[in-house]
Every structure is written in structure tokens, then in C-alpha cells.
Write a protein that holds these residues in place. Sequence first.
Motif, short mmCIF file in Angstrom:
data_model
loop_
_atom_site.label_atom_id
_atom_site.label_comp_id
_atom_site.label_asym_id
_atom_site.label_seq_id
_atom_site.Cartn_x
_atom_site.Cartn_y
_atom_site.Cartn_z
N SER A 104 0.84 -1.21 0.00
CA SER A 104 0.00 0.00 0.00
C SER A 104 0.87 1.26 0.00
O SER A 104 0.56 2.23 -0.68
N CYS A 105 1.98 1.24 0.74
CA CYS A 105 2.90 2.40 0.73
C CYS A 105 3.52 2.57 -0.66
O CYS A 105 3.70 3.70 -1.13
N SER A 106 3.83 1.47 -1.30
CA SER A 106 4.41 1.52 -2.63
C SER A 106 3.43 2.12 -3.64
O SER A 106 3.79 2.99 -4.43
N TRP A 107 2.17 1.68 -3.59
CA TRP A 107 1.15 2.24 -4.49
C TRP A 107 0.93 3.72 -4.21
O TRP A 107 0.78 4.52 -5.14
N CYS A 108 0.93 4.11 -2.94
CA CYS A 108 0.77 5.53 -2.59
C CYS A 108 1.92 6.36 -3.13
O CYS A 108 1.72 7.45 -3.66
N GLN A 109 3.14 5.87 -2.98
CA GLN A 109 4.30 6.61 -3.47
C GLN A 109 4.22 6.79 -4.99
O GLN A 109 4.49 7.87 -5.50
N MET A 110 3.81 5.75 -5.69
CA MET A 110 3.69 5.86 -7.15
C MET A 110 2.60 6.86 -7.53
O MET A 110 2.78 7.65 -8.46
N SER A 111 1.51 6.85 -6.81
CA SER A 111 0.43 7.80 -7.09
C SER A 111 0.89 9.24 -6.86
O SER A 111 0.63 10.13 -7.68
N ARG A 112 1.58 9.47 -5.74
CA ARG A 112 2.09 10.83 -5.46
C ARG A 112 3.08 11.26 -6.54
O ARG A 112 3.08 12.42 -6.96
N GLU A 113 3.89 10.34 -7.02
CA GLU A 113 4.88 10.67 -8.04
C GLU A 113 4.22 11.06 -9.35
O GLU A 113 4.64 12.01 -10.01
N MET A 114 3.15 10.36 -9.71
CA MET A 114 2.44 10.71 -10.94
C MET A 114 1.84 12.11 -10.83
O MET A 114 1.91 12.89 -11.77
#
Length: 129
Positions: A104-114
Motif C-alpha cells: 500500500s505504501c508503494s502504491w501511494c508513493q507511485m500515485s504521489r509521483e504521478m
Amino acid sequence: MSSSKVVIRQPQPVMDSRVSNDWGSGICDCCDDVPECCFACWCCPCFACKTSRDYGQPLCLPLLEICGGCIPPINMALRVHMRERYGIKGTMCNDCVYSTFCPSCSWCQMSREMKRRKIQVVLVSAKNT
């Protein structure tokens, strides 16, 4: 008879890009976007599908991880692809660790990066001549 020409010039887009070779936020920087972090925490499969769609991949692609083994292949593949696309330094080993132990932290980080790297096209001027 005289002929007249109509010349139309299309405005050219101007792009402002932020170039960095680091992630815009850390893996545990959930306070950077609390609503998304809560969404990912309470319904990670839905959040992963939304993030996958926003990245231009099939909506339900992350659901294939339910069938998976030890390492979530979709999460890791998108992390690696995102790092390559944006020129973010890192290793596949780190991507594997983050995808496996804190998806979940990984998906959140990718979303913030986009969101952070979204390049908007701004039309500066348009003239008819």
C-alpha cells in the motif's frame, strides 16, 4: 483574378518539466496525501486499480496479484517502469522489497509521483496572420 491564401498557425505547446532523479516523496510519506493514504490502507486493491488506470495501464491489472506468489509482480513491474520513465534512481531489489513488504505504501508513493510529475501543456499565445 487574384487568389488569396489563408495561413493559420497553430499555437505550439510549452512544456515545463521538473527533472529529478529521486522519488518526490519517501515510501512512508503518507502525510503528503492523507486521503489517498487512507484509501490505500482501507482498500488497497481498489487504490492499486485506480493508480494503474491513472498510469495508463489496464484498470484491473493489479487484481492479477491475488493469484500471485511471494512477490507482487504488477506492483513491482509498475515501480520499475515508473523509475525508468521518470529517470528515478533506485534498484530492482528496493522495488522488490517495497512491493513485497509494504504494497500500500508503494502504491501511494507511485500515485504521489504521478501527481508531482504531471506535465501540463500551457498555450502561451495564439496569433492569426
